[in-house]
Design a protein around this motif. Structure first.
Motif, short mmCIF file in Angstrom:
data_model
loop_
_atom_site.label_atom_id
_atom_site.label_comp_id
_atom_site.label_asym_id
_atom_site.label_seq_id
_atom_site.Cartn_x
_atom_site.Cartn_y
_atom_site.Cartn_z
N LYS A 1 -5.47 -32.52 44.62
CA LYS A 1 -6.15 -33.65 45.28
C LYS A 1 -5.46 -34.97 44.92
CE LYS A 1 -9.67 -33.59 47.16
NZ LYS A 1 -9.85 -33.43 48.61
N ASN B 1 -8.43 -40.09 44.66
CA ASN B 1 -9.26 -38.88 44.81
C ASN B 1 -9.60 -38.57 46.26
OD1 ASN B 1 -11.12 -40.87 45.31
ND2 ASN B 1 -12.25 -40.57 43.42
N ASN C 1 -9.90 -30.60 51.89
CA ASN C 1 -10.87 -29.98 51.00
C ASN C 1 -10.36 -28.65 50.46
OD1 ASN C 1 -13.21 -30.48 49.66
ND2 ASN C 1 -14.55 -29.66 51.26
N HIS D 1 -7.40 -27.78 41.49
CA HIS D 1 -7.91 -28.51 42.66
C HIS D 1 -7.77 -30.01 42.44
CE1 HIS D 1 -10.91 -30.32 45.37
NE2 HIS D 1 -10.52 -29.35 46.19
#
Length: 153
Positions: free
Chosen positions: A95, A43, A48, A91
């Motif tokens: 990630k 993770n 970002n 997302h």
């Protein structure tokens, strides 16, 4: 006994439209499931926000967009940016994939520098239930770092 043919309230065929089940190839399904299973372990990828090479945001929310799995497939397989109604899922997948790539690089460096032997790496892969491509990527990239270092693994 009630008969559905004579009671229109029990026979609702048009209530829910048919959901189109998208068929993905077996490799994508395998990777998708593995990425989701690793979302709490892989993770961190140092990013970002996610952009393509043109600087366009990969995650584009649209309440009428397609699901996150389809958007991830379009991006990962075809490089296409598609609006999604599931930006959090997309997302998370981006990630995890980025983190996975970072881990491949770190494990390859460790293997090349003899900080992790093959038995330790194999045990780690078993623990993570890593697909074969993950193991192969580490061993292949190890050679890139091995040439830089003076020792081998």
């Amino acid at each position: 006994m009630l008969n559905k043919a004579h009671n229109p309230h029990l026979h609702k065929t048009d209530v829910m439209p048919l959901l189109r089940s998208k068929k993905y190839n077996a490799n994508f399904e395998r990777d998708f499931k593995w990425y989701l299973s690793m979302r709490y372990r892989f993770n961190f990828d140092g990013s970002n926000a996610y952009f393509n090479k043109k600087g366009e945001d990969i995650i584009q929310y649209d309440k009428n967009g397609v699901d996150g799995k389809e958007v991830f497939f379009q991006w990962d397989s075809n490089g296409k940016i598609v609006p999604t109604k599931h930006p959090n899922i997309l997302h998370t997948l981006l990630k995890v994939k980025g983190s996975c790539n970072l881990h491949i690089k770190m494990y390859a460096e460790d293997r090349a520098a003899c900080n992790m032997n093959k038995i330790e790496f194999r045990a780690l892969c078993i623990h993570f239930k890593a697909p074969q491509w993950f193991r192969d990527a580490v061993e292949t990239q190890k050679m890139k770092y091995w040439a830089v270092g003076s020792n081998g693994a």
